[in-house]
Design a protein around this motif. Structure first.
Motif, mmCIF file in Angstrom:
data_model
loop_
_atom_site.group_PDB
_atom_site.id
_atom_site.type_symbol
_atom_site.label_atom_id
_atom_site.label_comp_id
_atom_site.label_asym_id
_atom_site.label_seq_id
_atom_site.Cartn_x
_atom_site.Cartn_y
_atom_site.Cartn_z
ATOM 1 N N LEU A 101 0.833 -1.208 0.000
ATOM 2 C CA LEU A 101 0.000 0.000 0.000
ATOM 3 C C LEU A 101 0.867 1.258 0.000
ATOM 4 O O LEU A 101 0.593 2.223 -0.728
ATOM 5 C CB LEU A 101 -0.911 -0.006 1.233
ATOM 6 N N SER A 102 1.928 1.235 0.810
ATOM 7 C CA SER A 102 2.820 2.402 0.890
ATOM 8 C C SER A 102 3.430 2.694 -0.473
ATOM 9 O O SER A 102 3.482 3.851 -0.917
ATOM 10 C CB SER A 102 3.923 2.146 1.913
ATOM 11 N N CYS A 103 3.884 1.651 -1.140
ATOM 12 C CA CYS A 103 4.536 1.833 -2.441
ATOM 13 C C CYS A 103 3.522 2.237 -3.507
ATOM 14 O O CYS A 103 3.764 3.137 -4.317
ATOM 15 C CB CYS A 103 5.254 0.549 -2.836
ATOM 16 N N GLN A 104 2.389 1.548 -3.499
ATOM 17 C CA GLN A 104 1.322 1.819 -4.468
ATOM 18 C C GLN A 104 0.831 3.263 -4.355
ATOM 19 O O GLN A 104 0.708 3.970 -5.365
ATOM 20 C CB GLN A 104 0.189 0.828 -4.170
ATOM 21 N N LEU A 105 0.572 3.716 -3.137
ATOM 22 C CA LEU A 105 0.064 5.082 -2.957
ATOM 23 C C LEU A 105 1.134 6.119 -3.276
ATOM 24 O O LEU A 105 0.838 7.182 -3.825
ATOM 25 C CB LEU A 105 -0.458 5.279 -1.532
ATOM 26 N N GLY A 106 2.391 5.797 -2.957
ATOM 27 C CA GLY A 106 3.472 6.713 -3.321
ATOM 28 C C GLY A 106 3.508 6.917 -4.828
ATOM 29 O O GLY A 106 3.589 8.050 -5.320
ATOM 30 N N ALA A 107 3.430 5.819 -5.566
ATOM 31 C CA ALA A 107 3.466 5.891 -7.031
ATOM 32 C C ALA A 107 2.224 6.592 -7.576
ATOM 33 O O ALA A 107 2.302 7.399 -8.502
ATOM 34 C CB ALA A 107 3.578 4.487 -7.615
ATOM 35 N N TYR A 108 1.078 6.291 -6.982
ATOM 36 C CA TYR A 108 -0.176 6.898 -7.448
ATOM 37 C C TYR A 108 -0.183 8.412 -7.209
ATOM 38 O O TYR A 108 -0.486 9.199 -8.115
ATOM 39 C CB TYR A 108 -1.364 6.243 -6.736
ATOM 40 N N LEU A 109 0.165 8.809 -5.989
ATOM 41 C CA LEU A 109 0.115 10.243 -5.666
ATOM 42 C C LEU A 109 1.255 11.013 -6.331
ATOM 43 O O LEU A 109 1.170 12.226 -6.515
ATOM 44 C CB LEU A 109 0.135 10.441 -4.145
ATOM 45 N N GLY A 110 2.309 10.285 -6.690
ATOM 46 C CA GLY A 110 3.405 10.913 -7.436
ATOM 47 C C GLY A 110 3.135 10.952 -8.936
ATOM 48 O O GLY A 110 4.025 11.275 -9.713
ATOM 49 N N ASP A 111 1.919 10.595 -9.322
ATOM 50 C CA ASP A 111 1.493 10.610 -10.731
ATOM 51 C C ASP A 111 2.233 9.605 -11.603
ATOM 52 O O ASP A 111 2.519 9.891 -12.784
ATOM 53 C CB ASP A 111 1.636 12.015 -11.339
ATOM 54 N N GLY A 112 2.533 8.447 -11.051
ATOM 55 C CA GLY A 112 3.117 7.380 -11.851
ATOM 56 C C GLY A 112 2.097 6.801 -12.820
ATOM 57 O O GLY A 112 0.886 7.006 -12.658
ATOM 58 N N SER A 113 2.588 6.077 -13.831
ATOM 59 C CA SER A 113 1.675 5.419 -14.770
ATOM 60 C C SER A 113 1.029 4.214 -14.085
ATOM 61 O O SER A 113 1.497 3.758 -13.038
ATOM 62 C CB SER A 113 2.469 4.937 -15.985
ATOM 63 N N ALA A 114 -0.030 3.691 -14.704
ATOM 64 C CA ALA A 114 -0.710 2.522 -14.134
ATOM 65 C C ALA A 114 0.271 1.359 -13.982
ATOM 66 O O ALA A 114 0.229 0.626 -12.985
ATOM 67 C CB ALA A 114 -1.881 2.123 -15.026
ATOM 68 N N GLU A 115 1.186 1.209 -14.962
ATOM 69 C CA GLU A 115 2.166 0.113 -14.896
ATOM 70 C C GLU A 115 3.147 0.333 -13.732
ATOM 71 O O GLU A 115 3.519 -0.611 -13.040
ATOM 72 C CB GLU A 115 2.966 -0.010 -16.204
ATOM 73 N N GLN A 116 3.567 1.571 -13.563
ATOM 74 C CA GLN A 116 4.496 1.864 -12.464
ATOM 75 C C GLN A 116 3.842 1.622 -11.103
ATOM 76 O O GLN A 116 4.454 1.058 -10.190
ATOM 77 C CB GLN A 116 4.973 3.322 -12.562
ATOM 78 N N ILE A 117 2.572 2.037 -11.001
ATOM 79 C CA ILE A 117 1.856 1.841 -9.733
ATOM 80 C C ILE A 117 1.779 0.354 -9.416
ATOM 81 O O ILE A 117 2.063 -0.082 -8.299
ATOM 82 C CB ILE A 117 0.436 2.460 -9.809
ATOM 83 N N LYS A 118 1.413 -0.428 -10.423
ATOM 84 C CA LYS A 118 1.284 -1.881 -10.247
ATOM 85 C C LYS A 118 2.631 -2.506 -9.885
ATOM 86 O O LYS A 118 2.721 -3.336 -8.972
ATOM 87 C CB LYS A 118 0.757 -2.493 -11.565
ATOM 88 N N ALA A 119 3.670 -2.098 -10.613
ATOM 89 C CA ALA A 119 5.000 -2.668 -10.370
ATOM 90 C C ALA A 119 5.497 -2.327 -8.964
ATOM 91 O O ALA A 119 6.063 -3.174 -8.268
ATOM 92 C CB ALA A 119 5.984 -2.162 -11.425
ATOM 93 N N LEU A 120 5.276 -1.097 -8.534
ATOM 94 C CA LEU A 120 5.756 -0.708 -7.205
ATOM 95 C C LEU A 120 4.913 -1.346 -6.097
ATOM 96 O O LEU A 120 5.417 -1.667 -5.023
ATOM 97 C CB LEU A 120 5.809 0.818 -7.083
ATOM 98 N N GLU A 121 3.636 -1.559 -6.393
ATOM 99 C CA GLU A 121 2.806 -2.298 -5.426
ATOM 100 C C GLU A 121 3.383 -3.708 -5.224
ATOM 101 O O GLU A 121 3.514 -4.194 -4.096
ATOM 102 C CB GLU A 121 1.359 -2.376 -5.921
ATOM 103 N N GLN A 122 3.743 -4.342 -6.330
ATOM 104 C CA GLN A 122 4.321 -5.694 -6.233
ATOM 105 C C GLN A 122 5.677 -5.677 -5.536
ATOM 106 O O GLN A 122 5.990 -6.550 -4.725
ATOM 107 C CB GLN A 122 4.453 -6.304 -7.627
#
Lengths: 323, 323
Positions: free
Chosen positions: B176-197
């Motif tokens: 969640l920490s990684c996913q939200l960081g990527a999401y709120l930092g305006d990462g792409s959907a792929e980046q959000i998914k990858a960082l969540e993993q």
């Protein structure tokens, strides 16, 4: 009007059941379902829905927020019952009694988190205000609960301190329910403020009633053990007010009763007698009347409607409630 | 890179202190401040900030969300410590030990609610997703904690069941920490998914490490009592794996140790010996390596930057951590 309240309750029950149905693991969701379906008065979600409709909103689209408010209420009950070591609630065993304390901690946690999850359905434009008010409101409730527990260990708690405590512990969830109903129903700023105050005053009257009912009701009517406030050393309105209005000798007797670990039936009788003697019940009744009168005046900005009728009728129900 | 991590930590500490400074009543906020300032590793908020920067976001505007994630972590620790009857945490007394259980329940509640309040600062467009993910994520953590407690009472817990449990209990807050960081930092959907993993795998490795450290570390290094998993009947990776890989006779000895209410030093030694004999430590090491390797590959979508260096370095830190 009763038909509309029934509509609210049916919709709430149906939505609540759907939200928690089939959720696993059962060791968490069985107690969650047990609490969520325990058929409390659902006063807070009903107030929320009526306030929403009273300002012209559509209640059906906001059921999840209504359920969220009841989840918060249930969260506070489950955790408070652990802290107060209460075994009975709504005529049934409390969660920590039926299961165990760990389960009750987690059940409360899950209800609280679920409440927030249910808010994510709301229009994004309204979300910052709603999340801000919802969370700071629940934080106030936690602060009120801490004060309530602190007061148990203190001897003298003034009536004003009592008021400040119940405004947080009890008043805030009522005022939040009304405020959010008006806000999400697109009420004006004045309507939102007025309904928040209406809720706050209902909470005030409700809590003083609660203090009285805990003393003079019956277990089977109230759905929980009566007299638990006195046994738990709670500084209720009755205790704070009576201590301020009893003369030296009677005050000594009163304090002696308060100091008892396990007050007997005769101590309760004596306690009630001293409350009567000091005019405490009359004062409580007056405070309740004044609060409900002020709450009624808060409705002056609201146009006549079935929803407004409900808000008026709830004032009468609280005045005459027995559980 | 170490300088940037220090920047994160300084900013987090400063913001955390400001958030809880001067809040009353002290009977609630003293324990809250005690926990919030206890100087844990702050791994989750550091991951959040690094993921935000790694996709091009500005970490300074999102400090409140980072603090919120640490509040959630602290909420779980305070409530879990009650349930596990642990007396020591981060080298200091746990809240329920230093104060009492009621205070610990309310401290956890307040930390959880405060976390949600801190989210209300986020851009309204991002709020529905964030509130939805944040709350359903915490609900999963609660479910994981329930499973962890359920497993204590069960004899056989498969390695797969263990994985499912830690994915919720530990993995979800990392992911969640990684996913939200990527999401709120305006990462792409792929980046959000990858960082969540990436976060999920870090959590996986972290928990298996935790299981090992609880057995082979020292109290003063770990900041909590070692051996508490075995004493508490926890079904760790070690227990689940070893039971599957010990032959009949050794398994009987192993089960006898698990059944002990108060295992002695010699029982711990024998337990460790049997874990070695069954290849359990080697298997654990292999799982950790595989997870961290996969996590590293999840970073392939991320451009080189100081923040990415941090994300890589954290993998090494977790591999070699001693507390």
């Amino acid at each position: 009007m009763q038909k509309r309240i029934s509509q609210y309750r049916d919709a709430l029950n149906e939505r609540t059941a759907a939200i928690f149905r089939d959720r696993k693991p059962n060791s968490l969701y069985d107690p969650v379902r047990y609490v969520a379906s325990s058929g409390g008065k659902q006063l807070r979600p009903v107030l929320f829905l009526a306030c929403c409709e009273a300002v012209g909103g559509d209640f059906r689209s906001l059921l999840d927020v209504a359920v969220a408010l009841e989840c918060v209420h249930n969260f506070t009950l489950v955790h408070d019952d652990i802290m107060d070591e209460d075994d009975l609630r709504r005529g049934r065993q409390t969660v920590h009694k039926k299961w165990n304390e760990n389960t009750a901690i987690l059940t409360g946690d899950a209800l609280l988190v679920k409440a927030f999850e249910l808010l994510s359905s709301v229009d994004e434009k309204k979300m910052p205000y709603m999340i801000g008010e919802f969370s700071s409101g629940i934080l106030e409730i936690c602060e009120g609960q801490v004060l309530d527990k602190d007061f148990e260990k203190r001897e003298g708690v003034s009536v004003q301190e009592y008021y400040d405590m119940i405004a947080k512990k009890t008043g805030r969830l009522f005022s939040l329910s009304c405020q959010l109903g008006a806000y999400l129903g697109d009420g004006s700023a004045e309507q939102i403020k007025a309904l928040e105050q209406y809720g706050n005053r209902i909470g005030f009257a409700f809590q003083i009633q609660d203090d009285i009912l805990d003393l003079i009701s019956r277990d089977d009517v109230l759905g929980k053990k009566i007299g638990s406030d006195l046994r738990g050393g709670k500084k209720t309105f009755l205790v704070s007010y009576a201590r301020d209005h009893l003369h030296a000798e009677a005050l000594q007797v009163f304090n002696d009763i308060l100091a008892l670990k396990s007050p007997a039936q005769s101590d309760f009788a004596r306690f009630i007698q001293l409350c009567k003697k000091s005019g405490t019940f009359d004062a409580a009744e007056k405070e309740i009347q004044q609060a409900l009168g002020a709450a009624r005046r808060n409705l002056s900005l609201i146009k006549a409607s079935v929803a407004k009728d409900i808000l008026v009728a709830l004032l009468e129900q609280i005045e005459t409630r027995t559980f």
